[in-house]
Write a protein that holds these residues in place. Structure first.
Motif, PDB file in Angstrom:
ATOM      1  N   ILE A 132      -0.533  -0.039   5.571  1.00 45.35           N
ATOM      2  CA  ILE A 132      -0.846  -0.057   4.132  1.00 45.35           C
ATOM      3  C   ILE A 132      -2.304   0.361   3.888  1.00 45.35           C
ATOM      4  O   ILE A 132      -2.813   0.186   2.789  1.00 45.35           O
ATOM      5  N   SER A 133      -2.946   0.917   4.937  1.00 48.40           N
ATOM      6  CA  SER A 133      -4.353   1.273   4.806  1.00 48.40           C
ATOM      7  C   SER A 133      -4.582   2.751   4.510  1.00 48.40           C
ATOM      8  O   SER A 133      -5.583   3.117   3.894  1.00 48.40           O
ATOM      9  N   GLU A 134      -3.644   3.600   4.933  1.00 48.64           N
ATOM     10  CA  GLU A 134      -3.791   5.040   4.728  1.00 48.64           C
ATOM     11  C   GLU A 134      -3.242   5.457   3.362  1.00 48.64           C
ATOM     12  O   GLU A 134      -2.274   4.861   2.876  1.00 48.64           O
ATOM     13  N   PRO A 135      -3.864   6.471   2.747  1.00 49.21           N
ATOM     14  CA  PRO A 135      -3.404   6.915   1.423  1.00 49.21           C
ATOM     15  C   PRO A 135      -1.921   7.246   1.362  1.00 49.21           C
ATOM     16  O   PRO A 135      -1.234   6.873   0.397  1.00 49.21           O
ATOM     17  N   GLN A 136      -1.413   7.949   2.388  1.00 45.51           N
ATOM     18  CA  GLN A 136       0.002   8.329   2.356  1.00 45.51           C
ATOM     19  C   GLN A 136       0.926   7.121   2.429  1.00 45.51           C
ATOM     20  O   GLN A 136       2.026   7.123   1.865  1.00 45.51           O
ATOM     21  N   SER A 137       0.470   6.063   3.094  1.00 44.36           N
ATOM     22  CA  SER A 137       1.263   4.837   3.188  1.00 44.36           C
ATOM     23  C   SER A 137       1.336   4.137   1.833  1.00 44.36           C
ATOM     24  O   SER A 137       2.395   3.665   1.408  1.00 44.36           O
ATOM     25  N   ILE A 138       0.195   4.076   1.155  1.00 42.68           N
ATOM     26  CA  ILE A 138       0.146   3.439  -0.162  1.00 42.68           C
ATOM     27  C   ILE A 138       0.963   4.241  -1.174  1.00 42.68           C
ATOM     28  O   ILE A 138       1.691   3.671  -1.995  1.00 42.68           O
ATOM     29  N   LEU A 139       0.866   5.574  -1.099  1.00 45.25           N
ATOM     30  CA  LEU A 139       1.642   6.429  -2.004  1.00 45.25           C
ATOM     31  C   LEU A 139       3.142   6.251  -1.766  1.00 45.25           C
ATOM     32  O   LEU A 139       3.926   6.209  -2.722  1.00 45.25           O
ATOM     33  N   ALA A 140       3.537   6.126  -0.502  1.00 48.11           N
ATOM     34  CA  ALA A 140       4.954   5.924  -0.183  1.00 48.11           C
ATOM     35  C   ALA A 140       5.454   4.614  -0.775  1.00 48.11           C
ATOM     36  O   ALA A 140       6.565   4.542  -1.312  1.00 48.11           O
ATOM     37  N   ALA A 141       4.640   3.577  -0.680  1.00 44.84           N
ATOM     38  CA  ALA A 141       5.011   2.274  -1.241  1.00 44.84           C
ATOM     39  C   ALA A 141       5.136   2.367  -2.764  1.00 44.84           C
ATOM     40  O   ALA A 141       6.076   1.821  -3.357  1.00 44.84           O
ATOM     41  N   ALA A 142       4.194   3.064  -3.392  1.00 42.89           N
ATOM     42  CA  ALA A 142       4.197   3.186  -4.854  1.00 42.89           C
ATOM     43  C   ALA A 142       5.432   3.937  -5.344  1.00 42.89           C
ATOM     44  O   ALA A 142       6.067   3.540  -6.332  1.00 42.89           O
ATOM     45  N   GLU A 143       5.780   5.009  -4.659  1.00 44.51           N
ATOM     46  CA  GLU A 143       6.948   5.794  -5.061  1.00 44.51           C
ATOM     47  C   GLU A 143       8.237   5.028  -4.807  1.00 44.51           C
ATOM     48  O   GLU A 143       9.178   5.101  -5.606  1.00 44.51           O
ATOM     49  N   LYS A 144       8.297   4.278  -3.702  1.00 45.93           N
ATOM     50  CA  LYS A 144       9.482   3.467  -3.424  1.00 45.93           C
ATOM     51  C   LYS A 144       9.650   2.376  -4.472  1.00 45.93           C
ATOM     52  O   LYS A 144      10.770   1.966  -4.799  1.00 45.93           O
ATOM     53  N   ALA A 145       8.519   1.914  -5.011  1.00 43.69           N
ATOM     54  CA  ALA A 145       8.562   0.871  -6.041  1.00 43.69           C
ATOM     55  C   ALA A 145       8.990   1.410  -7.401  1.00 43.69           C
ATOM     56  O   ALA A 145       9.331   0.628  -8.295  1.00 43.69           O
ATOM     57  N   GLY A 146       8.954   2.738  -7.564  1.00 41.98           N
ATOM     58  CA  GLY A 146       9.422   3.308  -8.821  1.00 41.98           C
ATOM     59  C   GLY A 146       8.437   4.177  -9.572  1.00 41.98           C
ATOM     60  O   GLY A 146       8.776   4.749 -10.611  1.00 41.98           O
ATOM     61  N   LEU A 147       7.217   4.307  -9.082  1.00 41.47           N
ATOM     62  CA  LEU A 147       6.253   5.200  -9.711  1.00 41.47           C
ATOM     63  C   LEU A 147       6.565   6.644  -9.320  1.00 41.47           C
ATOM     64  O   LEU A 147       7.023   6.908  -8.207  1.00 41.47           O
ATOM     65  N   SER A 148       6.309   7.561 -10.219  1.00 46.12           N
ATOM     66  CA  SER A 148       6.508   8.972  -9.891  1.00 46.12           C
ATOM     67  C   SER A 148       5.392   9.421  -8.961  1.00 46.12           C
ATOM     68  O   SER A 148       4.340   8.780  -8.870  1.00 46.12           O
ATOM     69  N   ALA A 149       5.610  10.523  -8.259  1.00 46.22           N
ATOM     70  CA  ALA A 149       4.601  11.056  -7.351  1.00 46.22           C
ATOM     71  C   ALA A 149       3.315  11.375  -8.110  1.00 46.22           C
ATOM     72  O   ALA A 149       2.210  11.141  -7.615  1.00 46.22           O
ATOM     73  N   GLU A 150       3.475  11.883  -9.333  1.00 43.15           N
ATOM     74  CA  GLU A 150       2.312  12.216 -10.159  1.00 43.15           C
ATOM     75  C   GLU A 150       1.539  10.962 -10.555  1.00 43.15           C
ATOM     76  O   GLU A 150       0.306  10.931 -10.494  1.00 43.15           O
ATOM     77  N   GLN A 151       2.263   9.925 -10.961  1.00 44.15           N
ATOM     78  CA  GLN A 151       1.613   8.667 -11.330  1.00 44.15           C
ATOM     79  C   GLN A 151       0.886   8.057 -10.134  1.00 44.15           C
ATOM     80  O   GLN A 151      -0.259   7.608 -10.244  1.00 44.15           O
ATOM     81  N   ALA A 152       1.559   8.039  -8.997  1.00 43.73           N
ATOM     82  CA  ALA A 152       0.980   7.441  -7.794  1.00 43.73           C
ATOM     83  C   ALA A 152      -0.281   8.179  -7.371  1.00 43.73           C
ATOM     84  O   ALA A 152      -1.292   7.558  -6.997  1.00 43.73           O
ATOM     85  N   GLN A 153      -0.248   9.493  -7.434  1.00 49.52           N
ATOM     86  CA  GLN A 153      -1.416  10.280  -7.039  1.00 49.52           C
ATOM     87  C   GLN A 153      -2.576  10.039  -7.991  1.00 49.52           C
ATOM     88  O   GLN A 153      -3.733   9.938  -7.567  1.00 49.52           O
ATOM     89  N   GLY A 154      -2.279   9.921  -9.264  1.00 51.92           N
ATOM     90  CA  GLY A 154      -3.327   9.654 -10.242  1.00 51.92           C
ATOM     91  C   GLY A 154      -3.986   8.305 -10.002  1.00 51.92           C
ATOM     92  O   GLY A 154      -5.212   8.164 -10.108  1.00 51.92           O
ATOM     93  N   LEU A 155      -3.195   7.312  -9.654  1.00 49.33           N
ATOM     94  CA  LEU A 155      -3.732   5.988  -9.350  1.00 49.33           C
ATOM     95  C   LEU A 155      -4.535   5.998  -8.059  1.00 49.33           C
ATOM     96  O   LEU A 155      -5.567   5.314  -7.945  1.00 49.33           O
ATOM     97  N   MET A 156      -4.059   6.788  -7.093  1.00 48.08           N
ATOM     98  CA  MET A 156      -4.788   6.898  -5.826  1.00 48.08           C
ATOM     99  C   MET A 156      -6.177   7.485  -6.044  1.00 48.08           C
ATOM    100  O   MET A 156      -7.153   7.074  -5.409  1.00 48.08           O
ATOM    101  N   GLU A 157      -6.283   8.416  -6.944  1.00 51.24           N
ATOM    102  CA  GLU A 157      -7.579   9.028  -7.234  1.00 51.24           C
ATOM    103  C   GLU A 157      -8.527   8.036  -7.902  1.00 51.24           C
ATOM    104  O   GLU A 157      -9.748   8.176  -7.821  1.00 51.24           O
TER     105      GLU A 157
END
Length: 254
Positions: A132-157
């Motif tokens: 859960i420490s790498e960006p791609q891991s957090i993005l995967a969790a966010a998308e699995k939870a229901g956020l769109s890839a665009e939303q997740a990337q925006g939050l990551m930024e």
């Protein structure tokens, strides 16, 4: 018409398995207990520093007890918790700064998704033994939870912005102010020691603000873990069973 729900704040970090158990119980029963749950992403590293506590991985006897206790608690609460194979690397070395900053950003921009994203991060680290420490891991969790890839990337930024860093720091400082990780509860700003951890607050006691911080790293007998912490407030007509052991702070406000 029944009484209005009280607001209950849960300060948590996804590195804490006890916080996960508390989180699931409160989410599960918040309507039954007539509470309005407010999730407060918090940084456990800041809690450790403020309280002078140490992770169980650095204290062998606590670490050993942690495994046996969690194996029982996961059955009791029906949460699919599994101990990470490399506990030291996952909990001590990698930490949760990025994950908790991400959850802070979720709360700021998409608060309706905070519960689901928090749960998915817990599932990764404490059920599937995933990073859960790498960006791609957090993005995967966010998308699995229901956020769109665009939303997740925006939050990551957002996690590198001063605004998000400041917010997480402020919430952690509030948790420290409440005494998370220290052996006391507050009743109207008056500290009360709770050596027995039995939730032995006298029936009928009135609280305007009730804080129950518990040391998630301090082992205690399993039968005590099944004793309940009660939230007794002036306007409540009866006791409400809330939580057995959280490791974090539960703050109930009038």
């Amino acid at each position: 018409m029944g009484p209005l729900p009280r607001t209950l704040e849960l300060f948590y970090d996804v590195l804490s398995p006890y916080s996960w158990l508390c989180f699931e119980v409160l989410c599960r029963y918040q309507k039954i207990w007539n509470i309005k749950l407010q999730l407060q992403p918090t940084l456990i590293a800041g809690i450790m520093k403020d309280s002078g506590n140490k992770p169980p991985g650095l204290l062998p006897r606590k670490g050993q007890y942690l495994k046996s206790e969690l194996s029982l608690l996961k059955q009791h609460f029906q949460v699919p918790l599994k101990f990470p194979k490399d506990f030291f690397s996952v909990i001590i070395e990698k930490g949760s700064v990025s994950a908790m900053r991400f959850l802070t950003a979720v709360k700021m921009e998409n608060p309706e998704m905070l519960e689901k994203v928090s749960r998915e991060l817990w599932m990764r680290v404490w059920s599937r033994d995933q990073d859960i420490s790498e960006p791609q891991s957090i993005l995967a969790a966010a998308e699995k939870a229901g956020l769109s890839a665009e939303q997740a990337q925006g939050l990551m930024e957002m996690i590198s912005t001063a605004e998000v860093k400041k917010k997480l720091k402020e919430v952690t400082e509030v948790a420290c102010k409440y005494g998370v990780g220290k052996e006391h509860v507050e009743r109207n700003s008056e500290p009360l020691c709770y050596r027995s951890r039995e939730g032995a607050l006298h029936h009928g006691t009135s609280f305007q603000t009730f804080v129950w911080p518990l040391d998630c790293l301090s082992p205690w007998p399993m039968w005590m873990a099944k004793l309940t912490c009660y939230l007794a407030l002036t306007e409540w007509s009866c006791w409400h069973t809330c939580w057995e052991r959280s490791g974090w702070a539960l703050c109930l406000r009038p």
